[in-house]
Design a protein around this motif. Sequence first.
Motif, PDB file in Angstrom:
ATOM      1  N   LEU A 108       0.840  -1.203   0.000  1.00  0.00           N
ATOM      2  CA  LEU A 108       0.000   0.000   0.000  1.00  0.00           C
ATOM      3  C   LEU A 108       0.873   1.249   0.000  1.00  0.00           C
ATOM      4  N   LEU A 109       1.924   1.245   0.805  1.00  0.00           N
ATOM      5  CA  LEU A 109       2.842   2.378   0.852  1.00  0.00           C
ATOM      6  C   LEU A 109       3.472   2.610  -0.516  1.00  0.00           C
ATOM      7  N   ASP A 110       3.950   1.548  -1.137  1.00  0.00           N
ATOM      8  CA  ASP A 110       4.563   1.670  -2.468  1.00  0.00           C
ATOM      9  C   ASP A 110       3.568   2.204  -3.493  1.00  0.00           C
ATOM     10  N   ASP A 111       2.343   1.674  -3.464  1.00  0.00           N
ATOM     11  CA  ASP A 111       1.316   2.088  -4.419  1.00  0.00           C
ATOM     12  C   ASP A 111       0.985   3.575  -4.280  1.00  0.00           C
ATOM     13  N   LYS A 112       0.804   4.025  -3.048  1.00  0.00           N
ATOM     14  CA  LYS A 112       0.416   5.428  -2.833  1.00  0.00           C
ATOM     15  C   LYS A 112       1.584   6.384  -3.075  1.00  0.00           C
ATOM     16  N   CYS A 113       2.805   5.969  -2.754  1.00  0.00           N
ATOM     17  CA  CYS A 113       3.971   6.808  -3.079  1.00  0.00           C
ATOM     18  C   CYS A 113       4.129   6.923  -4.593  1.00  0.00           C
ATOM     19  N   GLN A 114       3.861   5.836  -5.300  1.00  0.00           N
ATOM     20  CA  GLN A 114       3.917   5.887  -6.766  1.00  0.00           C
ATOM     21  C   GLN A 114       2.849   6.829  -7.300  1.00  0.00           C
ATOM     22  N   SER A 115       1.684   6.857  -6.662  1.00  0.00           N
ATOM     23  CA  SER A 115       0.626   7.790  -7.072  1.00  0.00           C
ATOM     24  C   SER A 115       1.090   9.236  -6.938  1.00  0.00           C
ATOM     25  N   VAL A 116       1.800   9.542  -5.852  1.00  0.00           N
ATOM     26  CA  VAL A 116       2.335  10.895  -5.666  1.00  0.00           C
ATOM     27  C   VAL A 116       3.332  11.200  -6.771  1.00  0.00           C
ATOM     28  N   ALA A 117       4.237  10.266  -7.041  1.00  0.00           N
ATOM     29  CA  ALA A 117       5.244  10.476  -8.085  1.00  0.00           C
ATOM     30  C   ALA A 117       4.590  10.678  -9.448  1.00  0.00           C
ATOM     31  N   ASP A 118       3.555   9.882  -9.739  1.00  0.00           N
ATOM     32  CA  ASP A 118       2.853  10.007 -11.022  1.00  0.00           C
ATOM     33  C   ASP A 118       2.185  11.373 -11.161  1.00  0.00           C
ATOM     34  N   GLN A 119       1.614  11.871 -10.062  1.00  0.00           N
ATOM     35  CA  GLN A 119       0.938  13.166 -10.115  1.00  0.00           C
ATOM     36  C   GLN A 119       1.934  14.312 -10.258  1.00  0.00           C
ATOM     37  N   MET A 120       3.158  14.113  -9.776  1.00  0.00           N
ATOM     38  CA  MET A 120       4.186  15.161  -9.864  1.00  0.00           C
ATOM     39  C   MET A 120       4.891  15.175 -11.224  1.00  0.00           C
ATOM     40  N   LYS A 121       4.837  14.045 -11.920  1.00  0.00           N
ATOM     41  CA  LYS A 121       5.571  13.905 -13.175  1.00  0.00           C
ATOM     42  C   LYS A 121       5.207  15.026 -14.142  1.00  0.00           C
ATOM     43  N   GLY A 122       6.240  15.674 -14.665  1.00  0.00           N
ATOM     44  CA  GLY A 122       6.037  16.726 -15.649  1.00  0.00           C
ATOM     45  C   GLY A 122       5.725  18.093 -15.066  1.00  0.00           C
ATOM     46  N   MET A 123       5.679  18.203 -13.751  1.00  0.00           N
ATOM     47  CA  MET A 123       5.394  19.497 -13.131  1.00  0.00           C
ATOM     48  C   MET A 123       6.662  20.331 -13.008  1.00  0.00           C
ATOM     49  N   VAL A 125       8.950  23.230 -10.954  1.00  0.00           N
ATOM     50  CA  VAL A 125       9.260  23.439  -9.538  1.00  0.00           C
ATOM     51  C   VAL A 125       8.157  24.248  -8.872  1.00  0.00           C
ATOM     52  N   GLU A 126       7.685  25.268  -9.560  1.00  0.00           N
ATOM     53  CA  GLU A 126       6.634  26.114  -8.995  1.00  0.00           C
ATOM     54  C   GLU A 126       5.341  25.336  -8.793  1.00  0.00           C
ATOM     55  N   GLU A 127       4.990  24.465  -9.743  1.00  0.00           N
ATOM     56  CA  GLU A 127       3.777  23.661  -9.619  1.00  0.00           C
ATOM     57  C   GLU A 127       3.868  22.680  -8.443  1.00  0.00           C
ATOM     58  N   VAL A 128       5.052  22.101  -8.254  1.00  0.00           N
ATOM     59  CA  VAL A 128       5.252  21.177  -7.133  1.00  0.00           C
ATOM     60  C   VAL A 128       5.143  21.934  -5.813  1.00  0.00           C
ATOM     61  N   ARG A 129       5.728  23.121  -5.764  1.00  0.00           N
ATOM     62  CA  ARG A 129       5.617  23.945  -4.553  1.00  0.00           C
ATOM     63  C   ARG A 129       4.155  24.245  -4.236  1.00  0.00           C
ATOM     64  N   LYS A 130       3.395  24.571  -5.253  1.00  0.00           N
ATOM     65  CA  LYS A 130       1.985  24.885  -5.042  1.00  0.00           C
ATOM     66  C   LYS A 130       1.217  23.643  -4.587  1.00  0.00           C
ATOM     67  N   LEU A 131       1.483  22.507  -5.227  1.00  0.00           N
ATOM     68  CA  LEU A 131       0.813  21.257  -4.900  1.00  0.00           C
ATOM     69  C   LEU A 131       1.032  20.862  -3.441  1.00  0.00           C
ATOM     70  N   PHE A 132       2.268  21.009  -2.970  1.00  0.00           N
ATOM     71  CA  PHE A 132       2.617  20.610  -1.605  1.00  0.00           C
ATOM     72  C   PHE A 132       2.569  21.763  -0.619  1.00  0.00           C
ATOM     73  N   ASN A 133       2.141  22.926  -1.109  1.00  0.00           N
ATOM     74  CA  ASN A 133       2.053  24.111  -0.260  1.00  0.00           C
ATOM     75  C   ASN A 133       3.403  24.428   0.381  1.00  0.00           C
ATOM     76  N   ILE A 134       4.450  24.451  -0.461  1.00  0.00           N
ATOM     77  CA  ILE A 134       5.813  24.717   0.000  1.00  0.00           C
ATOM     78  C   ILE A 134       6.157  26.162  -0.323  1.00  0.00           C
ATOM     79  N   GLU A 135       6.543  26.882   0.692  1.00  0.00           N
ATOM     80  CA  GLU A 135       6.937  28.271   0.508  1.00  0.00           C
ATOM     81  C   GLU A 135       8.362  28.313  -0.034  1.00  0.00           C
ATOM     82  N   ASN A 136       8.585  29.167  -1.012  1.00  0.00           N
ATOM     83  CA  ASN A 136       9.926  29.333  -1.570  1.00  0.00           C
ATOM     84  C   ASN A 136      10.715  30.231  -0.621  1.00  0.00           C
ATOM     85  N   ASP A 137      11.665  29.632   0.112  1.00  0.00           N
ATOM     86  CA  ASP A 137      12.440  30.413   1.067  1.00  0.00           C
ATOM     87  C   ASP A 137      13.792  30.863   0.503  1.00  0.00           C
ATOM     88  N   TYR A 138      13.990  30.665  -0.798  1.00  0.00           N
ATOM     89  CA  TYR A 138      15.202  31.168  -1.453  1.00  0.00           C
ATOM     90  C   TYR A 138      15.014  32.632  -1.848  1.00  0.00           C
TER      91      TYR A 138
END
Length: 157
Positions: A108-123, A125-138
Amino acid sequence: MASSSGTATEKKKIILVSSDGHTFEIDEDVAEHSLTIKNMIEDGCADNPIPLPNVASETLAKVIEYCKRLTKAPDTGAADSPTQQPKTEFPNLFELILAANYLNIKSLLDDKCQSVADQMKGMSVEEVRKLFNIENDYTKEEEDDVRNENPWVFEEN
């Protein structure tokens, strides 16, 4: 001639208690897909309800459903495997990942982690930050330095 107190079809039940107090009674063979629970059963700690303080009832119900499907038809890893679940929305996906990790259910862990990777594919950096709600601290200068040092990271596919 040996006597038996139960029938061959009688299965031992395990009671799980979610973090929000809901109880789930499941067959031992279903529960044993969790190595955490399997170890508790082997150590004789499953005669009483097993509290799962890190897993809410909604998530636990989905984990149990997954384990039931896994019991009926072992995971082959194929796309049409009975354990393959429909696409899960991000907030629920992370709850399932945390539960699978806590309960030690590798498939189950492998399957759901793969789902995250699949959803991130092709995004980007800015899109990934938005998806994970990551603030750009640079700072702009720090980001430019990183882009110059690692241009391959920022290449478009």
